[in-house]
Each structure stands twice: as structure tokens, then as C-alpha cells.
Design an enzyme around this catalytic site. Structure first.
Site, mmCIF file in Angstrom:
data_model
loop_
_atom_site.group_PDB
_atom_site.id
_atom_site.type_symbol
_atom_site.label_atom_id
_atom_site.label_comp_id
_atom_site.label_asym_id
_atom_site.label_seq_id
_atom_site.Cartn_x
_atom_site.Cartn_y
_atom_site.Cartn_z
ATOM 1 N NE ARG A 80 31.517 8.310 -1.511
ATOM 2 C CZ ARG A 80 32.021 9.158 -1.959
ATOM 3 N NH1 ARG A 80 31.747 10.127 -2.698
ATOM 4 N NH2 ARG A 80 33.515 8.903 -1.942
ATOM 5 C CE1 TYR A 208 27.465 -1.622 -1.461
ATOM 6 C CE2 TYR A 208 29.372 0.164 -0.581
ATOM 7 C CZ TYR A 208 29.326 -0.846 -1.289
ATOM 8 O OH TYR A 208 30.273 -1.613 -0.253
ATOM 9 C CE LYS A 217 31.794 9.272 3.064
ATOM 10 N NZ LYS A 217 32.304 10.228 3.293
ATOM 11 C CG HIS A 237 35.136 13.288 4.040
ATOM 12 N ND1 HIS A 237 35.778 13.150 3.209
ATOM 13 C CD2 HIS A 237 34.743 11.975 4.558
ATOM 14 C CE1 HIS A 237 35.701 11.464 2.674
ATOM 15 N NE2 HIS A 237 34.761 11.272 3.739
ATOM 16 C CB SER A 259 37.084 8.101 -0.058
ATOM 17 O OG SER A 259 35.263 9.134 -0.380
ATOM 18 C CB CYS A 261 42.950 8.419 1.840
ATOM 19 S SG CYS A 261 42.877 8.524 0.208
ATOM 20 C CG ASP A 286 33.658 9.613 6.654
ATOM 21 O OD1 ASP A 286 34.324 9.216 5.968
ATOM 22 O OD2 ASP A 286 32.548 9.459 5.925
ATOM 23 N NE ARG A 375 32.991 1.442 1.484
ATOM 24 C CZ ARG A 375 32.689 2.862 2.080
ATOM 25 N NH1 ARG A 375 33.191 3.099 2.779
ATOM 26 N NH2 ARG A 375 33.402 3.357 0.974
HETATM 27 C C1 OXD Z 1 32.988 7.416 1.538
HETATM 28 C C2 OXD Z 1 33.191 7.171 2.372
HETATM 29 O O1 OXD Z 1 33.030 7.330 0.836
HETATM 30 O O2 OXD Z 1 33.077 7.189 3.504
HETATM 31 O O3 OXD Z 1 34.538 8.677 1.269
HETATM 32 O O4 OXD Z 1 32.114 5.985 2.740
HETATM 33 MN MN MN Z 2 33.597 9.350 3.774
#
Ligand code: OXD
Ligand code: MN
Length: 591
Positions: A80, A208, A217, A237, A259, A261, A286, A375
Site C-alpha cells: 500500500r 496491488y 481498505k 481494522h 497491518s 502484526c 482484518d 500475500r
Molecule cells: C493491511 C492489510 O495492510 O490487511 O492492513 O493488507
Molecule cells: Mn489490514
């Protein structure tokens, strides 16, 4: 229920407003063809076959990874791009200091120039989608227009795509408009623009993840957080996980971590052998949409239908459920390959990479074999721990909310907020080390309130006010906690084993909510004493446990000062209650 006539009606005729919008985008972008997505398996198979023929996808070993494919993005398009992501509200103050802002007129003009003629020679795909179970009153719909078939395949996994979504749009009378083109993938001509007042998104120049799969998002967080404020709910989130204790009692937690974590790992946690009788069920990994219910509790749905998870680090020990679920029907992005075409990534203990994520012969001198932000995209239903209640139209009731970050020091393993107001401050104070999920330096601590720094579609000042308002409406609010699985000792060694062992901490929270567990008061909230946690067979020394459960007043006084400086940038929009709560914490640290 759709009538037979509706089933036969061409998609383009189901909603006049969608058709008109598609027409105006066609005029602007000049595609060669238009494809309305039905979202069927046959359509996904055909698209996959075409991408395999064109060399855009690589088939993986069908014996070991049936139905799996690999996509390699441009090396300059792997995460991102927060610095190129904008909230375009009429007033700059509404976007707040937490967002990049551009005037909507100026942003539209800029994007029109980029989109003009950008789909010449390409197919324009129309993806009608629903975020949330199709039958749920809490779900919301959108349409993404894209020229990327890879985006189409991802959206078909991540959302509910097709006719039913379009029918719902026709009856709802509104939808989020998301226009996306990969353009020429030039990072200099890349922008992700959000127009919350118009419920629309314009994304150009990236193919991406969160930049391009607009349901995730862009819609489910940035636009939805705005919609949620208008309508009285929260778009967060957060993962949603169901925990069944040995007595058979089920409780749901919603947990916000930045993200990469460990949200996916926690959502799919495998209880350790030393905690028999516990069962874990994933609702989402998520995003959570949280609604105050008529019963005074908070109810959550997962707006997504799949997982777009970080691959590196996934193995049977860290996340056995994910490891198993991505062995078939999975779209991999930017992983490495073994000699027999199996996907490979750092953290796997078997196999070895032969080709790296860029398609080059693997050479350790080039860095990791798989990109750190590689991913998997996979349907949620493939998850062995998928909750039977994940699709309940009314959602699941939330017993506790958990905030957390990745912090080497300062934040203890866990603490409980004094009450909802204090919990809002705890969430607003989240800080975490940055990860590879976004472009930029990795490992630097930054403030990430509610793990929403990159995702809140309006000023955090107003957002915290909204959190306080929602809390005031709940007669049975969830308790609020903060966790930190990432504390290190002076030698950089993690003090807590994490993964399945995190259940011990979650179990303490649930016992607290049921009034069955003790805690010690501290200035920052309530912490378990070592005897309050189940430590049977836990491989953590007494010293480490003490360190994990200690609040260092000097470090925390500095933390409070940092938080105050951070909060003050929100000026008059900052709810005074948060400063009051901060003062209470500060006074406690002086005593
Ligand atoms: C993020 C995702 O970047 O979930 O938080 O992809
Ligand atoms: Mn996320």
C-alpha cells in the site's frame, strides 16, 4: 429471493444508476470491451485460464497445490502507498491531520486526466459486490470498475460478487463507486483518492492489494468509517474471533492491530495442548463492522468473504489453519518457487527456493526469496476454523475489544481499560513499529490509533468523538483491553512466546468479563498478576513474566507526554474527555 425473470435479466439492466455510471466511465476510459462479472466459479476458471495462457499467472504444482496460482506484481508495486492515498473532503479539517487531503474538484480533475483513454485495448470489468453477508442489514454494496483481471479474481474471493449484489444495489438505491485502472504502473502517476461525501473511490497506477482491491481498505474502512459515523456504527481494522471455553461458553472478541502484526494468526489461533477444552472460531481476520444492537451490546460482522494475508512466516507452528487452507484454490502473490513449482516463502521449514518472487534464479544476495509483503488470497470458507456464525446476518455479540501494537518496550503484555472512555484513550494511544505492509521504513514506532492511521476516512478528532458517542449508547459495552505480544528483553529476545499461547491472555480477559479473574490496579489500567494468568506448562521464566506485567512509571510518563503532543494536533476536534483520561493516568503515575 430473486425471481426467474431477474435471474435471466442481463446484469447491465439490473440497476440504471450502475449502468449510467459504467457508461460514463466507458466514455472516459475507452475500453475495447466491457465484461460484467457474474461472480460464478465458471467465470473465475475461465479468467484464470486466460491469465495462465497470457503468462500473467503461473500454475503451481497441481499435485501438492491443486487450484493454486502465482501472480508476480511489478517490483515497484508491492505494498500500500499511504503517501499517495488521499481523503478528498470539501473541508480540509474534515479529513484531519491524520490524512493527506486534496480538494475534491482538483482531485477529480487530476484523476480524469489520468483515466482519460487509459483502458484503450483493454477490457473494462464491472464488479458488483457486497461487503458482508448478502442477507445482512449491516452489509453495504459497491461496484468496482477495473481493467485488471487479477483484481477481478481477488475481488471474487474477497467479496460477494455478482447478480445478488447488483439486485441489492437496485433495492438499496445507493452503492460505493470504485474506479480503478493499473494505468502504466508508474509510481509517479499513482494515486488512491477517496471522496467520502460522494461515496466514491478513484485509484490509478497500482495493481496491488489495498491500493487496487477497492472493497477492502478503500471501501470497507475509509469510506465505511465515514458512512458508519453518519449512520451510528463503527468500521474498524479488527479481526473477529470466537472463543469457546471448556465449559462450552462462547464469546467473541474484536481485536485491532496494525497491518502485519498477527491479526490473521490470532483469528485462527490453535489452542496449546496445555489449555485443553478451548475451541477457536474465526469470524474475520482484518475488518469488523460493529453495530450497537437493540440489546445494548455491540454486534459485529466481517464485511469480507476471504483473506488477503501475509504469507512469509506462515507455517504449521505459527498458523496451522492458514498453512492448511492455502494448500488449494489459493492465489499467491510475490512468493518464491521451488524446483517443482511449489510456492516457497521465508518461515517454511521444508523445501528451498529456486526462483525468487521476481522470477529470477534465487540468490540470497538479492534479499528474501519471497517478498516480505507476499500475500495469499483465499476464500474464508477454506479456513478449518471458520465460524459457523460468520455469516449470521445480525453478526456476533462482542464481549471484549482489544487494541495492540508491536512494541519492543513500554506496553505491558496486557492491561484492561478503566471503562469505555478510558478504552477510547487506550485505542487512541496505540503505537506500533511499521511493517512491510506499506511502502516506507520498516520498524519505526509511529502512532496508529485503533490501528486505523492508514484507514480512517476522516479526522481522528471526530472519530474519537464518534467512538465516545457509540459507547454512550451501549448499555452492555464490551470491556476494552490493550495487548503487546512483542515485548523484548535487553538482548532483543521476545519475552512472550506468542501464537497459541496468546490464548492465556485472552482467557484472562474473558474471565475478567465474567467477573472471575483478579487483577492489580495500575495507573494505566488493570493488569493481571502472575497468579491471575493460567501459566500451566508455560515456558516463560518468572523474571520474564514479571517484566511483561510491569509498568515502568518513568517510561510511561514519557509515553503520556508523547500521547498528549500527538492528540493536541487535533485541536478543537479532540474530545476533552480524552485529555481528562490522560490526566487521570498521568496523576496515577506521579503517586
Ligand atoms: C493491511 C492489510 O495492510 O490487511 O492492513 O493488507
Ligand atoms: Mn489490514
Amino acid at each position: 429471493m430473486a425471481t426467474a425473470a431477474q435471474m435471466l435479466t442481463p446484469l447491465a439492466q439490473l440497476s440504471r444508476s450502475v449502468a449510467d455510471w459504467v457508461d460514463s466511465v466507458r466514455e472516459l476510459t475507452q475500453p475495447r470491451a466491457i465484461h460484467w462479472c457474474e461472480g460464478s466459479d465458471a467465470e473465475a476458471r475461465e479468467l484464470t485460464a486466460k491469465l495462465l495462457r497470457d503468462g500473467e499467472l503461473t500454475a503451481l504444482n497441481p499435485q501438492v497445490f491443486p487450484g493454486c496460482t502465482l501472480y508476480r506484481s511489478r517490483p515497484s508495486d508491492v505494498a500500500r502507498v499511504e503517501h499517495l492515498t488521499y481523503i478528498c473532503t470539501r473541508s480540509k479539517e474534515d479529513a484531519g491531520p491524520n490524512n493527506n487531503w486534496m480538494d475534491p474538484e482538483q482531485a477529480h480533475a487530476k484523476m480524469r486526466d489520468l483515466f482519460r483513454g487509459c483502458m484503450r485495448g483493454r477490457t473494462l470489468y464491472v464488479i458488483p459486490y457486497c461487503m458482508g453477508p448478502l442477507e445482512s442489514p449491516l452489509a453495504r454494496c459497491g461496484v468496482e470498475i477495473t481493467d485488471s483481471p487479477y483484481v477481478v479474481l481477488n475481488m471474487m474471493i474477497m467479496t460477494r460478487v455478482g447478480r445478488a449484489a447488483l439486485q441489492r444495489i437496485a433495492s438499496d438505491g445507493s452503492f460505493v463507486r470504485g474506479l480503478h485502472s493499473t494505468g502504466d504502473l508508474d509510481p509517479e502517476r499513482r494515486f488512491i483518492m477517496h471522496f467520502p461525501e460522494q461515496l466514491s473511490i478513484e485509484s490509478f497506477g497500482s495493481g496491488y492489494g489495498g491500493n487496487a482491491l477497492l472493497g477492502k481498505k478503500c471501501h470497507a474502512l475509509r469510506i465505511a468509517s465515514w458512512q458508519a459515523r453518519t449512520e451510528g456504527w463503527l468500521a474498524e481494522h479488527m479481526l473477529i474471533v470466537g472463543l469457546e471455553n471448556p465449559k462450552g461458553e462462547m464469546h467473541y472478541l474484536a481485536c485491532a492491530f496494525p497491518s502485519a502484526c498477527g491479526k490473521t494468526n490470532l483469528a485462527m489461533l490453535i489452542p496449546p495442548d496445555s489449555l485443553p477444552g478451548w475451541r477457536v472460531f474465526t469470524v474475520g481476520d482484518d475488518i469488523a463492522w460493529l453495530h450497537p444492537g437493540a440489546d445494548g451490546r455491540l454486534w459485529a460482522i466481517n464485511p469480507e468473504a476471504g483473506y488477503f494475508g501475509v504469507v512469509p512466516g506462515t507455517n504449521p507452528k505459527t498458523n496451522r489453519n492458514a498453512y492448511e487452507m492455502i494448500r488449494r484454490d489459493t492465489l499467491f502473490t510475490n512468493v518464491a518457487l521451488t524446483a517443482d513449482s511449489q510456492p516457497w516463502w521465508e518461515g517454511l521449514t521444508t523445501g528451498k527456493p529456486e526462483i525468487d518472487w521476481q522470477g529470477r534464479p534465487y540468490d540470497a544476495a538479492h534479499g528474501p526469496a519471497a517478498h516480505p509483503n507476499a500475500r495469499f488470497t483465499v476464500a474464508a470458507k477454506r479456513n478449518p476454523s471458520y465460524s459457523p456464525h460468520a455469516e449470521d446476518p445480525s453478526g456476533v455479540p462482542i464481549t471484549a475489544l482489544v487494541f495492540g501494537g508491536r512494541r519492543r518496550e513500554v506496553a505491558p503484555l496486557v492491561y484492561e481499560a478503566r471503562d469505555w472512555k478510558h478504552g477510547v484513550l487506550v485505542g487512541a494511544s496505540v503505537a506500533s513499529e511499521t511493517t512491510a505492509a506499506a511502502v516506507g521504513q520498516v520498524g519505526v514506532v509511529r502512532r496508529d490509533p485503533m490501528a486505523m492511521q492508514p484507514f480512517c476516512g476522516y479526522s481522528f478528532g471526530d472519530y474519537w468523538r464518534h467512538w465516545l458517542n457509540v459507547g454512550a449508547r451501549l448499555t452492555r459495552p464490551p470491556r476494552i483491553y490493550h495487548v503487546n505480544w512483542f515485548r523484548q528483553d535487553g538482548h532483543g529476545k521476545f519475552l512472550w512466546p506468542g501464537y497459541g499461547e496468546n490464548l492465556r491472555v485472552l482467557a484472562w480477559m474473558l474471565d475478567r468479563c465474567a467477573g472471575n479473574a483478579g487483577a492489580a490496579e495500575s495507573a494505566i489500567g488493570r493488569l493481571p498478576r502472575p497468579q491471575d494468568l493460567n501459566t500451566t506448562s508455560l515456558n516463560v521464566s518468572e523474571d520474564s513474566l514479571r517484566a511483561l506485567l510491569t509498568v515502568d512509571p518513568a517510561l510511561w510518563r514519557k509515553e503520556v507526554a508523547d500521547v498528549r503532543t500527538y492528540l493536541q494536533q487535533f485541536g478543537s476536534r479532540l474530545p476533552a474527555e480524552l485529555l481528562q483520561e490522560l490526566k487521570t493516568t498521568e496523576q496515577g503515575l506521579m503517586d
